[in-house]
Design an enzyme around this catalytic site. Structure first.
Site, PDB file in Angstrom:
ATOM      1  N   GLU A 110      32.641  45.193  43.078  1.00 10.91           N
ATOM      2  CA  GLU A 110      32.843  46.725  42.893  1.00 10.91           C
ATOM      3  C   GLU A 110      31.802  47.215  41.883  1.00 10.91           C
ATOM      4  O   GLU A 110      30.994  48.067  41.894  1.00 10.91           O
ATOM      5  CB  GLU A 110      34.079  46.956  41.913  1.00 10.91           C
ATOM      6  CG  GLU A 110      35.385  46.770  43.135  1.00 10.91           C
ATOM      7  CD  GLU A 110      36.491  46.955  42.452  1.00 10.91           C
ATOM      8  OE1 GLU A 110      37.388  47.890  42.996  1.00 10.91           O
ATOM      9  OE2 GLU A 110      36.877  46.631  41.093  1.00 10.91           O
ATOM     10  N   GLU A 130      41.796  40.740  45.626  1.00 10.58           N
ATOM     11  CA  GLU A 130      42.804  41.238  44.618  1.00 10.58           C
ATOM     12  C   GLU A 130      44.182  41.226  45.290  1.00 10.58           C
ATOM     13  O   GLU A 130      45.206  41.000  44.807  1.00 10.58           O
ATOM     14  CB  GLU A 130      42.685  42.650  44.211  1.00 10.58           C
ATOM     15  CG  GLU A 130      41.660  42.902  43.236  1.00 10.58           C
ATOM     16  CD  GLU A 130      40.069  42.942  43.588  1.00 10.58           C
ATOM     17  OE1 GLU A 130      39.151  43.281  42.784  1.00 10.58           O
ATOM     18  OE2 GLU A 130      39.820  42.506  44.766  1.00 10.58           O
TER      19      GLU A 130
END
Length: 259
Positions: A110, A130
Site C-alpha cells: 500500500e 491481510e
C-alpha cells in the site's frame, strides 16, 4: 536511532526505511515518515522524492505485528500522512518514486501504491495477505481496482496470494524491473529527469489526477478551465508558463523557476 535515513542530492530527496530485520512500520516510524514527507512537500528546493528501504530482502511488510503485540494500536496515531507518512498526506503535489528492493506486502505494498511510479528489483515479491489474518487491506481495497484490471485486483485482495515482479509489471503495477544493483541508479536517473522538469506543471497534474478520481469528465474540465484548482491557477499565472512558451519559440531549453 532514527527508523529512516534521508539523503539529499540537489533537488532529489531519498528516504530509506531502515528498521531491521524487515523494515516493518510501527506508529512512531509512521509519524517520523509523515514529518519527513511533509518537510519534503513544503521545501521549495526539493522537487522529487525516492522511497526505498535498507537491505536487499525486504522493502516493507507493512504493519509491525511485534509492536502491535506490545501495545501499538492498529488504529493509533499514524501521523500527518497516515500509515507510512505518504498515502494520506494532503497536497502532496511533487513526484514520488518507489524503488521496491524486496518483499512488499500488506501495508508495504500500500505504501508503494502511494508513489507515482514504482520500480522493482527483479527479485521483489508482492502480496496483500491481510485476508489470512482476518482483516482488510483498506488502502489497497480503494486503490488497487483503479490501478489494474478489476478481476485481478479482486483476486489478489480476496486470496492474499503472492505474485512476483514480472506479474506486477504485466498488470501495469510496476513501471520497470531492474537488477538489484541497478535499482537505485535507475531511480536516481528518473528522479533527476523529473527534477529538471516544470514543478508547477507537476503540481497541477497531481492535483488534477487526485481531484478527478471521483469526478465527471466535464465537471473536472470546467474546474480546470475556470482555474478553480489552486495549482492550476498558480500555473496559469506563473513566470514558468511564459518561460515555457518563450523557450519553445526560441528553440532552447526552458529554465524552470517554480514560480
Amino acid at each position: 536511532m532514527s527508523p529512516i535515513i534521508t539523503r539529499r542530492e540537489g533537488a532529489v530527496l531519498t528516504v530509506i526505511l531502515d528498521r531491521p530485520k524487515a523494515n516493518a512500520i510501527d506508529l512512531a516510524t509512521s509519524r517520523v515518515m509523515g514529518e519527513t514527507f511533509r518537510a519534503f512537500r513544503d521545501d521549495p528546493e526539493l522537487r522529487v522524492a525516492i522511497l526505498t528501504a535498507a537491505g536487499e530482502r525486504f522493502f516493507c511488510p507493512g504493519w509491525d505485528l511485534k509492536a502491535a503485540a506490545a501495545g501499538d494500536a492498529v488504529d493509533g496515531d499514524y501521523g500527518v500522512g497516515g500509515f507510512g507518512g505518504l498515502q494520506e498526506l494532503p497536497r502532496m503535489n511533487k513526484p514520488v518514486i518507489a524503488a521496491v528492493n524486496g518483499i512488499a506486502c500488506g501495508g508495504g505494498l500500500e505504501l508503494a501504491l502511494s508513489a507515482d511510479m514504482i520500480l522493482a528489483a527483479d527479485h521483489a515479491t508482492f502480496a496483500l495477505p491481510e485476508i489470512r489474518s482476518g482483516t482488510v487491506a483498506d488502502a489497497a481495497s480503494v486503490k488497487l481496482p483503479k490501478r489494474i484490471p478489476y478481476h485481478i485486483a479482486m483476486e489478489l485482495l480476496l486470496t492474499g496470494r503472492w505474485f512476483d515482479a514480472q506479474e506486477a509489471h504485466r498488470w501495469g503495477l510496476v513501471n520497470e524491473i531492474l537488477p538489484p544493483a541497478r535499482l537505485m541508479e535507475r531511480a536516481m536517473e528518473l528522479a533527476q529527469l523529473l527534477a529538471s522538469g516544470p514543478p508547477l506543471v507537476y503540481a497541477a497534474i497531481k492535483e488534477i489526477v487526485r481531484e478527478a478520481e471521483d469526478a465527471r469528465f466535464q465537471d473536472m474540465m470546467n474546474r480546470i478551465t475556470r482555474r478553480q484548482l489552486e495549482t492550476v491557477d498558480t500555473l496559469y499565472g506563473s513566470e514558468d508558463q511564459v518561460e515555457g512558451a518563450r523557450a519553445f519559440a526560441e528553440k532552447r531549453e526552458p529554465v524552470w523557476k517554480g514560480r
